[in-house]
Scaffold this active site. Structure first.
Site, PDB file in Angstrom:
ATOM      1  N   LYS A  30      15.704  24.931  64.744  1.00  0.00           N
ATOM      2  CA  LYS A  30      16.984  24.661  65.405  1.00  0.00           C
ATOM      3  C   LYS A  30      17.039  23.221  65.914  1.00  0.00           C
ATOM      4  CE  LYS A  30      18.193  29.311  67.010  1.00  0.00           C
ATOM      5  NZ  LYS A  30      19.627  29.299  66.645  1.00  0.00           N
ATOM      6  N   SER A  59      -7.092  31.412  74.802  1.00  0.00           N
ATOM      7  CA  SER A  59      -6.421  30.917  76.002  1.00  0.00           C
ATOM      8  C   SER A  59      -5.343  31.891  76.486  1.00  0.00           C
ATOM      9  CB  SER A  59      -5.957  29.463  75.837  1.00  0.00           C
ATOM     10  OG  SER A  59      -4.675  29.410  75.338  1.00  0.00           O
ATOM     11  N   LYS A 122       7.192  17.450  90.153  1.00  0.00           N
ATOM     12  CA  LYS A 122       6.056  18.091  90.812  1.00  0.00           C
ATOM     13  C   LYS A 122       5.428  17.079  91.776  1.00  0.00           C
ATOM     14  CE  LYS A 122       4.560  21.760  87.820  1.00  0.00           C
ATOM     15  NZ  LYS A 122       3.402  22.401  87.197  1.00  0.00           N
ATOM     16  N   GLU A 149       8.556  28.675  75.339  1.00  0.00           N
ATOM     17  CA  GLU A 149       8.765  27.670  76.388  1.00  0.00           C
ATOM     18  C   GLU A 149       9.151  26.349  75.723  1.00  0.00           C
ATOM     19  OE1 GLU A 149       6.307  26.678  80.195  1.00  0.00           O
ATOM     20  OE2 GLU A 149       5.796  25.158  78.708  1.00  0.00           O
ATOM     21  N   ALA A 161       2.765  12.173  81.068  1.00  0.00           N
ATOM     22  CA  ALA A 161       2.170  13.518  81.079  1.00  0.00           C
ATOM     23  C   ALA A 161       0.935  13.589  80.180  1.00  0.00           C
ATOM     24  CB  ALA A 161       3.196  14.554  80.633  1.00  0.00           C
ATOM     25  N   GLU A 164      -1.889  11.880  82.108  1.00  0.00           N
ATOM     26  CA  GLU A 164      -2.281  12.707  83.254  1.00  0.00           C
ATOM     27  C   GLU A 164      -3.106  13.904  82.797  1.00  0.00           C
ATOM     28  OE1 GLU A 164      -1.822  15.835  86.358  1.00  0.00           O
ATOM     29  OE2 GLU A 164      -1.262  15.894  84.257  1.00  0.00           O
ATOM     30  N   HIS A 165      -2.671  14.509  81.680  1.00  0.00           N
ATOM     31  CA  HIS A 165      -3.351  15.674  81.126  1.00  0.00           C
ATOM     32  C   HIS A 165      -4.796  15.317  80.748  1.00  0.00           C
ATOM     33  CE1 HIS A 165      -3.958  19.027  78.218  1.00  0.00           C
ATOM     34  NE2 HIS A 165      -3.165  19.670  79.051  1.00  0.00           N
TER      35      HIS A 165
HETATM   36  P1  0O2 Z   1      -0.576  22.826  77.591  1.00  0.00           P
HETATM   37  O1  0O2 Z   1      -1.899  22.284  77.149  1.00  0.00           O
HETATM   38  O2  0O2 Z   1       0.532  21.822  77.519  1.00  0.00           O
HETATM   39  O3  0O2 Z   1      -0.235  24.116  76.972  1.00  0.00           O
HETATM   40  P2  0O2 Z   1       1.385  28.208  84.497  1.00  0.00           P
HETATM   41  O4  0O2 Z   1       1.633  27.946  83.012  1.00  0.00           O
HETATM   42  O5  0O2 Z   1       1.518  29.659  84.877  1.00  0.00           O
HETATM   43  O6  0O2 Z   1       0.098  27.570  84.977  1.00  0.00           O
HETATM   44  P3  0O2 Z   1       4.018  27.744  85.145  1.00  0.00           P
HETATM   45  O7  0O2 Z   1       4.634  27.456  86.480  1.00  0.00           O
HETATM   46  O8  0O2 Z   1       4.292  29.056  84.502  1.00  0.00           O
HETATM   47  O9  0O2 Z   1       2.474  27.485  85.261  1.00  0.00           O
HETATM   48  O10 0O2 Z   1       4.420  26.697  84.078  1.00  0.00           O
HETATM   49  P4  0O2 Z   1       5.107  25.296  84.216  1.00  0.00           P
HETATM   50  O11 0O2 Z   1       4.969  24.716  85.562  1.00  0.00           O
HETATM   51  O12 0O2 Z   1       6.473  25.482  83.668  1.00  0.00           O
HETATM   52  O13 0O2 Z   1       4.213  24.390  83.273  1.00  0.00           O
HETATM   53  C1  0O2 Z   1       3.590  24.787  82.113  1.00  0.00           C
HETATM   54  C2  0O2 Z   1       3.391  23.617  81.145  1.00  0.00           C
HETATM   55  O14 0O2 Z   1       4.086  22.448  81.593  1.00  0.00           O
HETATM   56  C3  0O2 Z   1       1.950  23.172  81.044  1.00  0.00           C
HETATM   57  O15 0O2 Z   1       1.321  23.946  80.062  1.00  0.00           O
HETATM   58  C4  0O2 Z   1       2.076  21.708  80.634  1.00  0.00           C
HETATM   59  O16 0O2 Z   1       2.392  21.579  79.258  1.00  0.00           O
HETATM   60  C5  0O2 Z   1       3.285  21.281  81.422  1.00  0.00           C
HETATM   61  N1  0O2 Z   1       2.929  20.798  82.767  1.00  0.00           N
HETATM   62  C6  0O2 Z   1       3.253  21.380  83.938  1.00  0.00           C
HETATM   63  N2  0O2 Z   1       2.788  20.684  84.975  1.00  0.00           N
HETATM   64  C7  0O2 Z   1       2.149  19.616  84.451  1.00  0.00           C
HETATM   65  C8  0O2 Z   1       1.455  18.515  85.040  1.00  0.00           C
HETATM   66  O17 0O2 Z   1       1.330  18.380  86.248  1.00  0.00           O
HETATM   67  N3  0O2 Z   1       0.926  17.602  84.178  1.00  0.00           N
HETATM   68  C9  0O2 Z   1       1.035  17.717  82.831  1.00  0.00           C
HETATM   69  N4  0O2 Z   1       0.471  16.755  82.083  1.00  0.00           N
HETATM   70  N5  0O2 Z   1       1.675  18.754  82.249  1.00  0.00           N
HETATM   71  C10 0O2 Z   1       2.224  19.690  83.042  1.00  0.00           C
HETATM   72  P5  0O2 Z   1      -0.241  24.174  80.063  1.00  0.00           P
HETATM   73  O18 0O2 Z   1      -0.463  25.522  79.471  1.00  0.00           O
HETATM   74  O19 0O2 Z   1      -0.798  23.922  81.424  1.00  0.00           O
HETATM   75  O20 0O2 Z   1      -0.816  23.080  79.144  1.00  0.00           O
END
Ligand code: 0O2
Length: 221
Positions: A30, A59, A122, A149, A161, A164-165
């Site tokens: 899409k 994971s 954040k 998502e 991001a 930071e990651h």
């Molecule tokens: P990856 O490696 O990208 O898959 P939760 O997922 O339950 O811990 P929540 O509140 O459900 O948290 O999810 P949220 O806040 O929507 O964020 C989920 C994803 O957003 C993360 O996935 C990251 O991709 C990104 N993200 C959120 N906060 C940060 C941050 O502070 N720094 C960076 N770099 N990315 C962020 P994953 O699975 O953590 O990682």
């Protein structure tokens, strides 16, 4: 008997994961359709690039444990909403919102939740617009709604991001305070860059992006 049960569970889990891959593919297609349409029909293309990732089974199971989620397919589908992830990188902040509107406005898409970390960053400075959307995937036994998502961000947000990651994992989640402060400043600089770039862009393009889509010679069919 144990082996038969194990095989059945393994096959069910594979099907479960496959449905997420298909949901992710539907959303990616899409967004790519919008991207290609903008590229060819419009003067201006708001989508820089699209990427997608599926969580590994390890994971997913790790998150199930961490969240204390009951290990059934139904509960996992409800509670672990980022098994399939699509990232849409745009040039400008207004484009991130625009592509969000275009995707979530589509008839077969249900918006389950939105987290606007652009309007409300954040504490560490992270900015992006997150949406959990549900898209139907049509399998041989009928349609299954699959949550995906979708993260909408600018190039500057994505740059920040990804660094930071890397830092977060390099320090095994215990980043020194001085580095955290520097990251915070870099996030502010990135936000300022987004603002400046958007202003410049508007000066050059005016209100191009507000124009309605071009009519085709068939009268819009
Ligand atoms: P990856 O490696 O990208 O898959 P939760 O997922 O339950 O811990 P929540 O509140 O459900 O948290 O999810 P949220 O806040 O929507 O964020 C989920 C994803 O957003 C993360 O996935 C990251 O991709 C990104 N993200 C959120 N906060 C940060 C941050 O502070 N720094 C960076 N770099 N990315 C962020 P994953 O699975 O953590 O990682």
């Amino acid at each position: 008997e144990f082996l038969a049960e194990f095989r059945q569970l393994r096959d069910e889990f594979s099907r479960f994961m496959l449905s997420y891959k298909f949901g992710m593919d539907e959303i990616t297609t899409k967004v790519r359709i919008l991207q290609e349409e903008f590229r060819t029909v419009h003067v201006y293309n708001p989508i820089e690039h699209v990427s997608a990732r599926l969580k590994t089974p390890e994971s997913v199971l790790e998150k199930v444990r961490r969240k204390g989620c009951e290990p059934t397919f139904e509960r996992i589908r409800e509670q672990i909403t980022d098994i399939a992830g699509v990232r849409v990188t745009c040039s400008f902040v207004s484009d991130a919102y625009r592509v969000f509107d275009l995707l979530t406005g589509q008839r077969d898409i249900d918006v389950v939740a939105v987290k606007d970390y652009i309007r409300h960053p954040k504490p560490n400075g992270y900015r992006s617009l997150h949406a959990i959307v549900q898209v139907p995937v049509f399998l041989s036994d009928g349609p299954t709604p699959v949550p995906v998502e979708v993260q909408f961000r600018t190039i500057a947000m994505d740059f920040w991001a990804s660094l930071e990651h890397k830092i977060y994992y390099k320090y095994d989640k215990h980043v020194p305070d001085a580095l955290l402060a520097n990251l915070g400043e870099a996030a502010t600089t990135a936000a300022k860059l987004d603002e400046d770039m958007e202003r410049l862009h508007r000066e050059v393009h005016g209100d191009d992006r507000q124009q309605p889509p071009l009519e085709t010679s068939t009268g819009g069919l």
